[in-house]
Scaffold this motif. Structure first.
Motif, PDB file in Angstrom:
ATOM      1  N   VAL A 196       0.833  -1.203   0.000  1.00  0.00           N
ATOM      2  CA  VAL A 196       0.000   0.000   0.000  1.00  0.00           C
ATOM      3  C   VAL A 196       0.867   1.252   0.000  1.00  0.00           C
ATOM      4  O   VAL A 196       0.587   2.226  -0.707  1.00  0.00           O
ATOM      5  N   THR A 197       1.948   1.225   0.769  1.00  0.00           N
ATOM      6  CA  THR A 197       2.846   2.378   0.836  1.00  0.00           C
ATOM      7  C   THR A 197       3.507   2.649  -0.505  1.00  0.00           C
ATOM      8  O   THR A 197       3.572   3.802  -0.973  1.00  0.00           O
ATOM      9  N   VAL A 198       4.018   1.589  -1.138  1.00  0.00           N
ATOM     10  CA  VAL A 198       4.674   1.752  -2.440  1.00  0.00           C
ATOM     11  C   VAL A 198       3.671   2.234  -3.488  1.00  0.00           C
ATOM     12  O   VAL A 198       3.981   3.115  -4.307  1.00  0.00           O
ATOM     13  N   CYS A 199       2.459   1.682  -3.471  1.00  0.00           N
ATOM     14  CA  CYS A 199       1.436   2.112  -4.430  1.00  0.00           C
ATOM     15  C   CYS A 199       1.066   3.579  -4.218  1.00  0.00           C
ATOM     16  O   CYS A 199       0.830   4.310  -5.184  1.00  0.00           O
ATOM     17  N   THR A 200       1.042   4.017  -2.961  1.00  0.00           N
ATOM     18  CA  THR A 200       0.774   5.431  -2.681  1.00  0.00           C
ATOM     19  C   THR A 200       1.890   6.316  -3.225  1.00  0.00           C
ATOM     20  O   THR A 200       1.627   7.378  -3.814  1.00  0.00           O
ATOM     21  N   ALA A 201       3.142   5.879  -3.034  1.00  0.00           N
ATOM     22  CA  ALA A 201       4.273   6.642  -3.569  1.00  0.00           C
ATOM     23  C   ALA A 201       4.224   6.703  -5.098  1.00  0.00           C
ATOM     24  O   ALA A 201       4.495   7.749  -5.699  1.00  0.00           O
ATOM     25  N   LEU A 202       3.874   5.586  -5.728  1.00  0.00           N
ATOM     26  CA  LEU A 202       3.730   5.591  -7.179  1.00  0.00           C
ATOM     27  C   LEU A 202       2.596   6.517  -7.608  1.00  0.00           C
ATOM     28  O   LEU A 202       2.666   7.159  -8.666  1.00  0.00           O
ATOM     29  N   GLY A 203       1.557   6.586  -6.794  1.00  0.00           N
ATOM     30  CA  GLY A 203       0.468   7.509  -7.071  1.00  0.00           C
ATOM     31  C   GLY A 203       0.916   8.951  -7.053  1.00  0.00           C
ATOM     32  O   GLY A 203       0.456   9.766  -7.868  1.00  0.00           O
ATOM     33  N   VAL A 204       1.805   9.300  -6.129  1.00  0.00           N
ATOM     34  CA  VAL A 204       2.354  10.656  -6.084  1.00  0.00           C
ATOM     35  C   VAL A 204       3.086  10.967  -7.386  1.00  0.00           C
ATOM     36  O   VAL A 204       2.916  12.042  -7.986  1.00  0.00           O
TER      37      VAL A 204
END
Length: 425
Positions: A198-206
């Protein structure tokens, strides 16, 4: 590719149906609000409403959750990633041929029908060009519709969506459905690191928000939903204790409120005066972990699940797909007829008409298409199983013949007497 004659009994989480229904309702309210000039100006030109006004309260506070249409679509994607991945990860063998046929038909038939219906509304209803409308209504207007645009719209992954704006999100649904084996494979590899995923996906979202890369914004939401499959399988609703302690209820209430705050973070920052593009991108990407927290509440919190399983919310869940597909052309039609000066009057007609049209659409289009998709998927699967079985017969016969030839070859065990041979006395 494997084929399963008896798939496992589906794990149906009714609370997720309710969550989908509320998300569709939020999208409906969001598009209704866009018919109001002040609200539309915030979305389209970044005009910040004056502090203390209704528009300010609806965007700068957690009340934004009721009009957070884009964030609700992100919640849709997380739910799809979870619900579509669940049958694959629960089954020992999975019918991929049946899945692709069924999934395509279940999505494409209602989408195509909604496109035709929207084209009919656009063609038959002409608004008064002298009326004042919001920038969203004006920008979404289709003054001259050509049949070529409707035909191109049947391309579910690349077709134009001007006639029926919500279809843009269905294009991402089709892409995810096509790449489901990839998402499931990644979820299996990362099954022990759900929080990190979830954290990595959020960073990719940024990164996606900063650079306008839709794949990083939306496909990561589907991946996050797929990653939630293992926690859900490990502790589903039937494992939840009936009498949860007070501290557990308070904890889930806090998680629910945190999810709402994360979903609304971007708008609170924007209306609050934040101008830094990176911070705003972070705020927009935080909607993803916010959606994850809301999904977890729907699955694990007994109080939240009980509300989502309430009959009216379940009814919303049943018509949610149809409501999502049909409501925008109806809102546009009444907005063009009444104008922004009488937006309240337009919504008094548009909202009930949207619910009525969604109910009729679900009965006449969505449910029959689901039944047809299931029937076709089973038929294709049966044909594939029969073909594989028929193809394996000559191979088995050839293998048997080779064994006979080898066993009777000179110098092999075939020319040696056995214990049952009459040569042995």
């Amino acid at each position: 590719m494997t084929y399963s004659a008896s798939p496992p009994h589906p794990l149906r989480l009714r609370s997720l149906d309710g969550a989908r229904g509320l998300a569709a309702l939020i999208v409906l309210i969001h598009h209704c609000a866009l018919t109001v000039p002040e609200f539309a100006n915030l979305y389209l030109i970044g005009a910040i409403p004056a502090e203390g006004t209704v528009a300010w309260w609806l965007n700068a506070t957690p009340l934004k959750i009721f009009t957070a249409g884009g964030e609700a679509v992100l919640l849709f994607f997380v739910l799809s990633g979870l619900v579509v991945s669940l049958p694959v990860l629960r089954a020992k063998t999975f019918d991929w041929a049946g899945y692709y046929i069924t999934r395509t038909m279940r999505l494409w038939i209602p989408v195509a029908a909604s496109l035709v219906l929207a084209a009919v509304w656009v063609t038959l209803v002409d608004g008064d060009p002298g009326l004042t409308v919001s920038k969203w209504v004006k920008g979404s207007d289709v003054p001259s519709l050509e049949w070529q645009e409707v035909v191109l719209g049947f391309d579910a992954m690349r077709g134009p969506t001007r006639i029926n704006n919500p279809l843009w999100s269905l294009q991402w649904e089709f892409i995810f459905s096509l790449l489901l084996p990839v998402f499931v494979g990644i979820a299996v590899v990362l099954r022990r690191w759900t929080a990190a995923t979830v954290t990595v996906c959020t960073a990719l979202g940024v990164v996606g928000v900063l650079n306008g890369i839709g794949y990083l914004i939306y496909l990561t939401a589907f991946l996050t939903g797929a990653a939630l499959t293992f926690p859900v399988l490990g502790r589903t609703r039937r494992h939840r204790p009936r009498g949860a302690p007070i501290w557990s209820k308070a904890l889930w209430l806090a998680i629910l409120f945190a999810g709402i705050l994360l979903m609304c973070a971007y708008w609170s920052m924007l209306v609050g005066g934040v101008t830094d593009s990176f911070i705003l991108a972070v705020g927009k990407a935080l909607a993803l972990p916010g959606a994850v927290l809301l999904v977890l509440c729907a699955v694990f919190s007994r109080n939240v699940a009980r509300f989502l399983e309430w009959a009216p919310v379940q009814w919303l869940g049943k018509i949610s797909f149809s409501l999502y597909l049909v409501h925008v052309p109806i809102i546009m039609m009444f907005s063009r007829l009444f104008g922004s000066d009488h937006w309240m009057r337009a919504l008094l007609f548009a909202v009930p008409a949207s619910f009525a049209a969604a109910w009729i659409f679900s009965k006449l289009v969505e449910l029959p298409s689901h039944r047809l998709a299931k029937h076709t998927g089973r038929w294709i699967s049966a044909k594939m199983v029969a073909y594989v079985a028929a193809s394996s017969v000559p191979v088995q016969a050839q293998a048997h013949a080779e064994r006979v030839l080898v066993s009777s070859a000179p110098g092999d065990q075939g020319d040696r007497p056995t214990q049952k041979s009459p040569a042995i006395r």
